[in-house]
Motif scaffolding. Structure first.
Motif, PDB file in Angstrom:
ATOM      1  N   ILE A   1     -12.345 -22.452 -26.890  1.00  0.00           N
ATOM      2  CA  ILE A   1     -11.596 -21.522 -27.737  1.00  0.00           C
ATOM      3  C   ILE A   1     -11.581 -20.140 -27.098  1.00  0.00           C
ATOM      4  CG2 ILE A   1     -11.625 -20.280 -29.932  1.00  0.00           C
ATOM      5  CD1 ILE A   1     -12.729 -22.805 -31.245  1.00  0.00           C
TER       6      ILE A   1
ATOM      7  N   GLY B   1      -9.066 -19.337 -24.681  1.00  0.00           N
ATOM      8  CA  GLY B   1      -7.705 -19.184 -25.180  1.00  0.00           C
ATOM      9  C   GLY B   1      -6.922 -20.472 -25.297  1.00  0.00           C
ATOM     10  N   LEU B   2      -7.606 -21.602 -25.312  1.00  0.00           N
ATOM     11  CA  LEU B   2      -6.893 -22.876 -25.416  1.00  0.00           C
ATOM     12  C   LEU B   2      -6.567 -23.206 -26.870  1.00  0.00           C
ATOM     13  CD1 LEU B   2      -8.850 -25.147 -22.895  1.00  0.00           C
ATOM     14  CD2 LEU B   2      -6.903 -23.659 -22.489  1.00  0.00           C
ATOM     15  N   SER B   3      -5.485 -23.981 -27.069  1.00  0.00           N
ATOM     16  CA  SER B   3      -5.109 -24.440 -28.406  1.00  0.00           C
ATOM     17  C   SER B   3      -5.925 -25.694 -28.728  1.00  0.00           C
ATOM     18  CB  SER B   3      -3.622 -24.759 -28.459  1.00  0.00           C
ATOM     19  OG  SER B   3      -3.346 -25.897 -27.670  1.00  0.00           O
TER      20      SER B   3
ATOM     21  N   GLU C   1      -4.784 -28.565 -26.608  1.00  0.00           N
ATOM     22  CA  GLU C   1      -5.233 -28.443 -25.212  1.00  0.00           C
ATOM     23  C   GLU C   1      -6.718 -28.778 -25.071  1.00  0.00           C
ATOM     24  OE1 GLU C   1      -2.166 -24.972 -23.558  1.00  0.00           O
ATOM     25  OE2 GLU C   1      -4.026 -24.423 -24.567  1.00  0.00           O
TER      26      GLU C   1
END
Lengths: 136, 136
Positions: free
Chosen positions: B87, B90-92, B95
């Motif tokens: 997280i 910056g991953l969704s 992802e």
DNA sequence: GTCATTTTGGTACTTTAGTATGAAGCCGTT
DNA sequence: AACGGCTTCATACTAAAGTACCAAAATGAC
């Protein structure tokens, strides 16, 4: 490695110079050994501090410095940067709007612009990118 | 402040001791001034380095250390901590799921648990809290 | 082997985030 | 005054994030 050899070479050189100075002073009968001793102590103490500061500052400063110039380079406006800071604090768009006395719509616009300028897909990614760039 | 006074006091004391030693050696006729000189140089050089390291490390280490014990204290499981790290990159959720070879649903479950355990309302806030706690 | 915890996954839903587009007022520069 | 950039705000929409609740494997400790 080269720097280490150089600095130690200079240290030895300085020591040798001081040896000669002390000998000269002793031979000439002045025998003010205390002053030379103090000088040696102060000089090497200073050298020790200086060398350490140099070697450690390389790792310390980049972590604490925020590059204000890069904010300009990214075309981030003052307001956008403000919003970015609030995002990094974990606030929602609504909360940021309340804090900066503007509507949530305005914040959304700012956020969208920030994402484009930082080439991020999400606000979390924007924060990560900004921190990598030492902007936050 | 107190520490500064103390260290400088010790420095002066060490210098005085060395004075007396040098005088004694000179009076006794040995006159091996080089050795004393070198000793003084080395000692103060070391003190300089030591003091600097101490004063700078206080600011350096806490920034790089991650407190593994606190992860336990927060009841964060291994997997949850893994997700938290992704997280912060910056991953969704999608992802993260792909990266860890699990479904998005699973990540959502983990994220919800993380938010509860870190007392955060959003993933961005969770990252901020985790960084404050020196967990990330 | 049993039990508690973790990890996994799903469905259904609400909320927040983000996009697209348009528009009005402000401010500094030319 | 006209122009460009910044800030503000709105509407309508899509996409992600997050909640609630449940449930089945997997894991590890006893």
């Amino acid at each position: 490695m080269k720097k280490t050899v150089l600095t130690f070479g200079l240290l030895i050189l300085a020591l040798l110079v001081l040896f000669q100075l002390s000998k000269y002073t002793l031979v000439s009968g002045d025998s003010n050994i205390e002053i030379i001793m103090a000088a040696v102590a102060i000089i090497f103490f200073s050298i020790g501090i200086y060398l350490n500061k140099r070697s450690l500052h390389k790792n310390v400063l980049p972590d604490s410095e925020i590059d204000l110039e890069k904010i300009d380079a990214l075309d981030l406006s003052k307001r956008e940067y403000e919003v970015l800071k609030e995002i990094s604090l974990g606030l929602s768009n609504k909360e940021i709007g309340d804090k900066l006395f503007v509507s949530e719509s305005t914040i959304k616009t700012h956020v969208s612009n920030i994402l484009v300028k930082l080439d991020a897909k999400r606000r979390t990614q924007a924060v990560q990118i900004a921190k990598e760039m030492r902007i936050l």
